[in-house]
Design an enzyme around this catalytic site. Structure first.
Site, PDB file in Angstrom:
ATOM      1  N   GLU A 115     -15.922  -1.406  -7.292  1.00 50.95           N
ATOM      2  CA  GLU A 115     -15.244  -2.548  -6.450  1.00 50.95           C
ATOM      3  C   GLU A 115     -14.331  -1.994  -5.675  1.00 50.95           C
ATOM      4  O   GLU A 115     -14.041  -0.862  -5.546  1.00 50.95           O
ATOM      5  CB  GLU A 115     -14.319  -3.312  -7.578  1.00 50.95           C
ATOM      6  CG  GLU A 115     -14.825  -4.034  -8.933  1.00 50.95           C
ATOM      7  CD  GLU A 115     -13.917  -4.730  -9.881  1.00 50.95           C
ATOM      8  OE1 GLU A 115     -12.673  -4.685  -9.522  1.00 50.95           O
ATOM      9  OE2 GLU A 115     -14.236  -5.274 -10.845  1.00 50.95           O
ATOM     10  N   LYS A 117     -10.706  -1.412  -4.168  1.00 52.63           N
ATOM     11  CA  LYS A 117      -9.185  -1.412  -4.549  1.00 52.63           C
ATOM     12  C   LYS A 117      -8.571  -1.971  -3.519  1.00 52.63           C
ATOM     13  O   LYS A 117      -8.374  -1.188  -2.420  1.00 52.63           O
ATOM     14  CB  LYS A 117      -8.944   0.052  -4.794  1.00 52.63           C
ATOM     15  CG  LYS A 117      -7.656   0.130  -5.557  1.00 52.63           C
ATOM     16  CD  LYS A 117      -7.081   1.534  -5.966  1.00 52.63           C
ATOM     17  CE  LYS A 117      -5.889   1.353  -6.922  1.00 52.63           C
ATOM     18  NZ  LYS A 117      -4.685   1.108  -6.288  1.00 52.63           N
ATOM     19  N   ASP A 119      -5.508  -3.327  -1.024  1.00 52.64           N
ATOM     20  CA  ASP A 119      -4.104  -2.686  -1.132  1.00 52.64           C
ATOM     21  C   ASP A 119      -3.347  -3.703  -0.736  1.00 52.64           C
ATOM     22  O   ASP A 119      -2.799  -4.011   0.634  1.00 52.64           O
ATOM     23  CB  ASP A 119      -4.360  -1.511   0.046  1.00 52.64           C
ATOM     24  CG  ASP A 119      -3.011  -0.558  -0.061  1.00 52.64           C
ATOM     25  OD1 ASP A 119      -2.221  -0.770  -0.936  1.00 52.64           O
ATOM     26  OD2 ASP A 119      -2.912  -0.062   0.880  1.00 52.64           O
ATOM     27  N   TYR A 227     -10.226  -9.886  -9.604  1.00 51.44           N
ATOM     28  CA  TYR A 227     -10.997  -8.748  -9.986  1.00 51.44           C
ATOM     29  C   TYR A 227     -11.076  -8.616 -11.722  1.00 51.44           C
ATOM     30  O   TYR A 227     -11.470  -7.605 -12.212  1.00 51.44           O
ATOM     31  CB  TYR A 227     -10.722  -7.510  -9.387  1.00 51.44           C
ATOM     32  CG  TYR A 227      -9.352  -7.207  -9.349  1.00 51.44           C
ATOM     33  CD1 TYR A 227      -8.546  -6.842 -10.477  1.00 51.44           C
ATOM     34  CD2 TYR A 227      -8.344  -7.013  -8.285  1.00 51.44           C
ATOM     35  CE1 TYR A 227      -6.969  -6.509 -10.271  1.00 51.44           C
ATOM     36  CE2 TYR A 227      -7.223  -6.786  -7.924  1.00 51.44           C
ATOM     37  CZ  TYR A 227      -6.479  -6.668  -8.961  1.00 51.44           C
ATOM     38  OH  TYR A 227      -5.077  -6.360  -8.903  1.00 51.44           O
ATOM     39  N   LYS A 314      -9.430   7.076  -5.018  1.00 53.15           N
ATOM     40  CA  LYS A 314      -8.455   6.686  -3.777  1.00 53.15           C
ATOM     41  C   LYS A 314      -9.139   7.347  -2.752  1.00 53.15           C
ATOM     42  O   LYS A 314      -9.481   8.787  -2.513  1.00 53.15           O
ATOM     43  CB  LYS A 314      -7.073   7.333  -4.162  1.00 53.15           C
ATOM     44  CG  LYS A 314      -6.292   6.430  -4.923  1.00 53.15           C
ATOM     45  CD  LYS A 314      -5.449   5.278  -4.467  1.00 53.15           C
ATOM     46  CE  LYS A 314      -4.153   5.186  -5.177  1.00 53.15           C
ATOM     47  NZ  LYS A 314      -3.140   5.220  -4.454  1.00 53.15           N
ATOM     48  N   CYS A 408      22.987  20.163  22.290  1.00 53.31           N
ATOM     49  CA  CYS A 408      22.507  18.955  22.649  1.00 53.31           C
ATOM     50  C   CYS A 408      21.572  19.376  24.023  1.00 53.31           C
ATOM     51  O   CYS A 408      21.769  19.591  24.957  1.00 53.31           O
ATOM     52  CB  CYS A 408      23.363  17.954  23.032  1.00 53.31           C
ATOM     53  SG  CYS A 408      22.911  16.327  23.540  1.00 53.31           S
ATOM     54  N   CYS A 411      22.910  17.019  27.048  1.00 54.00           N
ATOM     55  CA  CYS A 411      24.432  17.308  27.693  1.00 54.00           C
ATOM     56  C   CYS A 411      24.984  18.904  27.030  1.00 54.00           C
ATOM     57  O   CYS A 411      25.970  19.169  27.866  1.00 54.00           O
ATOM     58  CB  CYS A 411      25.523  16.469  27.378  1.00 54.00           C
ATOM     59  SG  CYS A 411      25.814  16.537  25.663  1.00 54.00           S
ATOM     60  N   CYS A 426      24.959  15.167  18.080  1.00 53.74           N
ATOM     61  CA  CYS A 426      25.588  15.709  19.421  1.00 53.74           C
ATOM     62  C   CYS A 426      26.969  14.739  19.291  1.00 53.74           C
ATOM     63  O   CYS A 426      27.044  13.624  19.290  1.00 53.74           O
ATOM     64  CB  CYS A 426      24.968  15.151  20.636  1.00 53.74           C
ATOM     65  SG  CYS A 426      25.876  15.366  22.029  1.00 53.74           S
ATOM     66  N   CYS A 432      27.613  11.721  26.785  1.00 57.74           N
ATOM     67  CA  CYS A 432      25.958  12.093  26.593  1.00 57.74           C
ATOM     68  C   CYS A 432      25.209  11.115  27.075  1.00 57.74           C
ATOM     69  O   CYS A 432      25.136   9.886  26.510  1.00 57.74           O
ATOM     70  CB  CYS A 432      26.064  12.650  25.343  1.00 57.74           C
ATOM     71  SG  CYS A 432      24.244  13.043  25.045  1.00 57.74           S
TER      72      CYS A 432
HETATM   73  S1  IVH Z   1      -8.020  -3.495 -12.228  1.00 61.23           S
HETATM   74  C1  IVH Z   1      -6.212  -2.963 -16.422  1.00 61.23           C
HETATM   75  N1  IVH Z   1      -9.310  -3.855  -9.978  1.00 61.23           N
HETATM   76  O1  IVH Z   1      -4.471  -1.409  -8.326  1.00 61.23           O
HETATM   77  C2  IVH Z   1      -6.571  -2.583 -14.930  1.00 61.23           C
HETATM   78  N2  IVH Z   1      -6.846  -3.391  -9.837  1.00 61.23           N
HETATM   79  O2  IVH Z   1      -3.484   0.667 -10.358  1.00 61.23           O
HETATM   80  C3  IVH Z   1      -6.222  -3.712 -14.151  1.00 61.23           C
HETATM   81  N3  IVH Z   1      -6.077  -3.165  -7.545  1.00 61.23           N
HETATM   82  O3  IVH Z   1      -2.117  -2.973 -10.460  1.00 61.23           O
HETATM   83  C4  IVH Z   1      -6.509  -3.498 -12.650  1.00 61.23           C
HETATM   84  N4  IVH Z   1      -7.755  -3.697  -6.505  1.00 61.23           N
HETATM   85  O4  IVH Z   1      -2.817  -4.224  -8.412  1.00 61.23           O
HETATM   86  C5  IVH Z   1      -7.990  -3.453 -10.584  1.00 61.23           C
HETATM   87  N5  IVH Z   1     -10.611  -4.012  -7.964  1.00 61.23           N
HETATM   88  C6  IVH Z   1      -9.410  -3.795  -8.731  1.00 61.23           C
HETATM   89  C7  IVH Z   1      -8.180  -3.619  -7.644  1.00 61.23           C
HETATM   90  C8  IVH Z   1      -7.052  -3.298  -8.603  1.00 61.23           C
HETATM   91  C9  IVH Z   1      -6.654  -3.443  -6.343  1.00 61.23           C
HETATM   92  C10 IVH Z   1      -4.533  -2.825  -7.998  1.00 61.23           C
HETATM   93  C11 IVH Z   1      -3.920  -3.658  -8.868  1.00 61.23           C
HETATM   94  C12 IVH Z   1      -3.432  -2.820  -9.953  1.00 61.23           C
HETATM   95  C13 IVH Z   1      -3.508  -1.222  -9.407  1.00 61.23           C
HETATM   96  C14 IVH Z   1      -3.984  -0.405 -10.294  1.00 61.23           C
END
Ligand code: IVH
Length: 670
Positions: A115, A117, A119, A227, A314, A408, A411, A426, A432
């Site tokens: 999936e 992640k 942000d 998710y 990440k 500076c 000046c 400064c 200045c």
């Molecule tokens: S699963 C027990 N799935 O990442 C697991 N988290 O450090 C629950 N996040 O607090 C999280 N995309 O805010 C999961 N596809 C995804 C996610 C996701 C973003 C964030 C979420 C969570 C943090 C985990």
């Protein structure tokens, strides 16, 4: 690091730093370091703590998941704690996770769900009988803020479920995000209003979710991806099908979700999304891999902080290597000298980077930057580029380390170190040039005196010509004196003169902010002005009296007293007063309360002179009215400042909605 004393002090240091960064991230929405730097520090601490259990502390940041709880919201306990995920930055470690899982499941077949992640900021939603009943932020993982009213404004979240087969009661978790398009729009608007910009969509999303005004939340354009489904009677025995069911009930589930059957497929997924994610409409900071079967998830279980059945990969921050041309030293209006790396232009995440702040002397020293070095520039989730390192292999032998200036650059005055900070200043405040022109630029800003037509270049021209040597001189400008300057016509001169005249109506609290008293920002200026009510009174106040005001500490108090004691400043203030600038709070500066606007809906647009937009919003609410983000048939009045967009004006006219200015509005309240 064999010495136990050294280990202990490192542990203490890491705990303090991590706590500070946690606060910056979760409470202030203003992180100072990247996620990666944070994770590395956390890993080092975890490692030191596990090797040295005698320094154990139940309050260590390794024992918690961080908190985003803020005042102003009711709190609720999560039914299932909201844990975080184990992080890694390497494909090899994701592969290890798959192998570990295979070993733990003792040869059983298993599938992994890949999936995005997202942000943003996590959210837990509770549905009963197909209706959204509660929305809670992660908070400290155990309990969070109830933000149901704000969440209800997010159009992609179903308030009532579609389809069939949903459990009578369940929880669904997801990420609230601010799409790039909305983020850019919001920051453009904030730049126009001279408000602080959001560093990235994640901060903007979490800041927005915590606003106390749902109408403003609605205007910001948040979105949400889901998710994780939790509850007693889930439709399927695996995560993938549960998420498909959730999608059929109306939740937004990412199309990027995929079933993966082996390490090769996992690696290919990473490979694909490492670049393909850049095309997505929302920010992502990695990928998440989860064991699909719920029974297998149950068998794998949890550690204290995260599930053993999932891992986050990440993305590397985007990084470029480019030669340093030179370091320039720039002087701000408070005299602080900031080093700036001037780089050979380089393309990074779609923009050309030519300059990056090095912040202070310590950063130059820690990075050990030499003249002629090639530097690594990164843009992670942050919008502002950051220098993160030096390519030592490209260093010219014998090159000299970059030295912070001791005089500076503008000046020539010897610099002084700011007590308790890493910066140099400064001290030549009144002689200045960049400090003087910087103060003029600040004074004329939209949130201060709102004087149009004077930017950085004009401030410099006015100074160089001898017309404006300090802020009070702005009130002695005449049309002829401006028109005598190069490049100034009648129109631009008129504009400056007219808006200088209008600035005399700006409320006292903004005058206090406009003066550039060190450590007196917008909020402090408001507190001081509202408490002392006039410049005369402020000038008599001692440090002790000032510290009695809410949130005014000894450093601010000392700075105010010092500023007001200086004869040059007293002279400037008396000239401003003579020119007609407001030196006391007027009756209308306080927000009047009542029910005069009961049942009326307002839309506010443009830039105002007497009060800020936020103050007008507060006045509307304090008098029983409602604020709306956009003009519709339900709008009763449009409160318009200068620069109101023509489209809005046209819409209001078309619908026959009265457009009133701020004087008319204040008239309605008096
Ligand atoms: S699963 C027990 N799935 O990442 C697991 N988290 O450090 C629950 N996040 O607090 C999280 N995309 O805010 C999961 N596809 C995804 C996610 C996701 C973003 C964030 C979420 C969570 C943090 C985990």
């Amino acid at each position: 690091m064999a010495d136990k004393k050294e280990i202990e002090s490192r542990i203490v240091f890491l705990r303090q730093e991590l706590e500070r960064h946690n606060h910056n991230y979760y409470v202030n929405n203003a992180p100072e370091i990247s996620d990666r730097e944070f994770d590395l520090m956390m890993k080092e601490l975890e490692c030191l703590e596990s090797e040295n259990p005698e320094f154990d502390d139940p309050y260590s940041p390794t024992r918690r998941v961080g908190s985003d709880i803020s005042k102003g919201f009711e709190q609720a306990r999560h039914i299932y704690p909201m844990l975080s995920l184990g992080n890694t930055y390497s494909v090899g470690e994701v592969d290890d996770f798959v192998r570990r899982t295979r070993d733990s499941l003792m040869g059983q077949d298993f599938a992994i769900v890949g999936e995005m992640k997202f942000d943003g900021t996590s959210i837990s939603l509770i549905y009963e009988e197909g209706r959204l009943v509660r929305a809670v932020t992660r908070g400290d993982g155990e309990k969070g803020d109830v933000v149901t009213e704000n969440v209800k404004t997010i159009k992609s979240i179903p308030l009532v479920l579609k389809g069939t087969g949903w459990p009578r009661r369940f929880e669904i978790r997801g990420e609230i995000v601010l799409p790039w398009k909305e983020f850019d729009r919001l920051n453009a608007e904030r730049r126009f209003n001279e408000e602080a910009l959001f560093a990235n969509p994640r901060n903007a999303a979490s800041g927005t979710l915590k606003l106390l005004n749902p109408a403003e939340v609605a205007r910001r354009g948040l979105d949400a991806y889901f998710y994780y489904l939790l509850g007693e009677e889930l439709p399927a025995d695996n995560h993938f099908d549960n998420m498909r069911a959730a999608a059929s009930w109306g939740f937004k589930v990412s199309d990027a979700m995929a079933l993966l059957n082996n390490i090769e497929e996992v690696d290919a997924y990473i490979n694909h999304w490492d670049t393909a994610r850049k095309e997505l409409p929302v920010a992502t900071d990695g990928l998440v891999f989860k064991v699909n079967s719920l029974v297998q998830q149950l068998n794998l279980g949890f550690t204290a902080k995260s599930p053993r059945w999932a891992i986050a990969y990440k993305f590397q921050a985007e990084r470029a290597l480019t030669p340093l041309k030179f370091v320039s030293f720039e002087v701000g209006r408070m005299g602080i000298v900031t080093p700036v790396a001037n780089l050979e232009p380089v393309l990074l995440s779609g923009t050309i980077v030519k300059r990056a702040s090095l912040h202070n002397e310590d950063i130059i020293k820690n990075l050990d930057i030499h003249e002629g070095d090639s530097l690594y520039v990164e843009k992670g989730g942050e919008i502002i580029p950051k220098i993160t390192g030096v390519d030592l292999s490209a260093r010219v032998p014998g090159s000299t380390p970059v030295q912070f200036v001791r005089e500076c650059p503008a000046c020539g005055t010897p610099l002084v170190r700011v007590e308790g900070e890493a910066s140099w200043m400064c001290p030549n405040k009144y002689g200045c040039t960049p400090q003087i022109t910087g103060r003029v630029e600040h004074f004329v800003g939209r949130r201060m005196m709102n004087i149009d037509g004077i930017g950085e270049e004009t401030a410099e021209t006015l100074f160089a010509s001898g017309l404006v040597s300090n802020i009070a001189d702005l009130y002695t400008l005449t049309k002829d004196s401006i028109m005598a300057l190069d490049r100034f016509g009648e129109k631009s001169a008129d504009r400056i003169i007219q808006s200088v005249a209008q600035s005399k109506n700006v409320p006292f609290e903004r005058v206090v902010y406009a003066l550039s008293i060190p450590y007196v920002g917008e909020t402090v200026a408001k507190k001081i002005a509202r408490s002392c009510k006039s410049m005369d009174r402020l000038m008599e106040m001692s440090e002790e009296e000032l510290t009695a005001i809410d949130d005014i500490g000894p450093r601010i108090a000392a700075s105010i007293v010092e500023y007001l004691a200086a004869p040059v400043n007293r002279d400037i203030i008396s000239r401003l007063r003579e020119a007609g600038v407001r030196m006391e709070v007027e009756q209308t500066d306080d927000v009047p309360a009542g029910d005069r606007l009961s049942g009326q809906t307002f839309v506010i647009s443009g830039v105002f002179t007497h009060h800020s937009r936020d103050e007008y919003k507060a006045m509307i609410e304090a008098n029983g009215g409602k604020n709306a983000g956009s003009i519709s048939k339900k709008t009763d009045y449009v409160l318009a400042g200068s620069n109101m967009g023509p489209a809005k004006l046209e819409k209001a006219t078309k619908l026959g909605i009265p457009v009133i200015d701020e004087d008319a509005f204040l008239g309605m309240l008096s």
